[in-house]
Structures are given as structure tokens and as C-alpha cells.
Design a protein around this motif. Sequence first.
Motif, PDB file in Angstrom:
ATOM      1  N   LEU A   1      -0.226  50.242   4.389  1.00  8.44           N
ATOM      2  CA  LEU A   1      -0.066  49.890   5.799  1.00  8.44           C
ATOM      3  C   LEU A   1      -1.372  50.007   6.578  1.00  8.44           C
TER       4      LEU A   1
ATOM      5  N   ASN B   1       4.746  46.974  14.017  1.00  3.94           N
ATOM      6  CA  ASN B   1       5.020  46.659  12.612  1.00  3.94           C
ATOM      7  C   ASN B   1       5.331  47.925  11.810  1.00  3.94           C
ATOM      8  N   PHE B   2       4.671  49.030  12.158  1.00  2.00           N
ATOM      9  CA  PHE B   2       4.962  50.293  11.471  1.00  2.00           C
ATOM     10  C   PHE B   2       6.405  50.711  11.713  1.00  2.00           C
TER      11      PHE B   2
ATOM     12  N   GLU C   1       8.848  49.042   9.427  1.00  2.00           N
ATOM     13  CA  GLU C   1       8.735  49.276   7.992  1.00  2.00           C
ATOM     14  C   GLU C   1       9.951  50.045   7.461  1.00  2.00           C
TER      15      GLU C   1
END
Length: 273
Positions: free
Chosen positions: A152, A159-160, A163
Amino acid sequence: MARCSNNLVGILNFLVFLLSIPILAGGIWLSQKGSTECERFLDKPVIALGVFLMVVAIAGLVGSCCRVTWLLWVYLFVMFLLILLVFCITVFAFVVTNKGAGETVSERGYKEYRLGDYSNWLQKRVNDGNNWNKIRSCLVESKVCTKLEAKLVDVSLTNFYNEHLTALQSGCCKPSDKCGFEYRSATEWIKNATVTNTNPDCQSWDNAKDKLCFDCQSCKAGLLDNIKSAWKKVAVVNIVFLVFLIIVYSVGCCAFRNNKRDDSYGRTSGYKP
């Protein structure tokens, strides 16, 4: 037909004997070639299992095919104990893994984990200092968080959050969302001095690669979630193995009766089998 059970026991135990060879070889390989202490930790149990299966298989093979009644009796006794052991382990595995699950977090692709959600027996194991120090060392050596960071790299906070992290990644590699830390990267977070939080995990967090949240309660909970999933799979396999053992034991009992009948016939008629 009466001799069929003896032959069948012989065939089954020959297959078990063949199976014990790679298991024993695998244990010896781990003891010699294991790259980490965690891998070498498994060598003695694997070697013991390989030796046990080999000895039991030889006893069943000789006892059934060579009509050695006393050896077959020992084999059946050991098999009976093994059936009891596998049954108890299976029940125990289901009992200690019936509690605990990750907590779904709103607008997150991952879950968060609390140690108190899992069985008391499992909690005691990971809360023991000696046990956890060994487990912690294994987690660091496995590079579970280093791999997550590499995967990552340069990922944005949005976006994290999307996940799908594993239980260990969520519990050990990042702080709890409730800590209110500022995001820098997957494994780097800045503590916010203005946010007061009573969660002890927030105080345990450290950006050092060998610390992170490895001393957090959430990391222990993530490990227990992995153990829970693994033990449930093992329990299902144990059920299949238990059915197999019962079948072999039943056939072995028939072979034992055949041996006793041959012994009795030999004594009364002078026949030598």
C-alpha cells in the motif's frame, strides 16, 4: 471372507506407514533448515507425529498380516485411545472457538478486533507474557506489516480505508480508528495530542517497524481470530479423520477375532497358521 478384514487392516496400515515417511522427513527438514525460530518450533511435534504413525502402522501391519494377536491387541488399544483423543480435541476446538468476531466499522473495508470478544481460555494464553513474547517475535519475523506497507505504498487515506485487511493486518499494523491518529502511510500514524482516548492500544502504538501495534490488545485479538478460523477448519478435518479411525478400528476388531479364532483352532487341532 473372514481373512478379508486382516488384509484390509494390512493395506490401510501400509498406506499410513507410507504417509508417516514424508511427515517424519518434513519434521527433520524443519529442524535442520528452518530459517526462523517459529518454523523450528514445529519440528519436534511433526517428528513425534511421524514416529507415532510409523510405529502404530507397523504394529497394525504385523499384527494383522502375520497373525500376531498380542501385537494387534496393543494396536487396537492405542487406536481406541487415539479415537478418544481426537474426539476430545474436536469438541474442545469447537467450544473455545464459538465466541469472537471482528467488529464491522462504518465505511471501512476492514474490521477491528477486541480481545474481550474471544473465549477466556484463549485470552489467558495470549495474555501470558512468555507466550506473547514468542508469538510477537514470530509476527515480526513473518513481516506481516512490512508486506502490507510495501503493498500500500503511497496509497491515499480514502483508498486505505477501502482496503480489505486481514485480522492480523488490522489488529497489529495500524492503530484503532477510535484513536483519531493522523494518517501518513499504512504503518505510519501521527498521534494527535488534542484527542483524549482511554483505549490502551492508542498508547501502545509506535511507528517503529518492530513495534507498531504488536503490543496492542487488538493484535492479540487479530491473532485469536486467525486461530479461531484455523481451528474450525482443523475440527472439520478431525471429524473426517475420526470417521476414518472408527472404520479402521472396527475392521481391526474383526481381524483380532480372526486371530483369536486361529489361535484357538491351532491349539485344539495342532494346526500351525
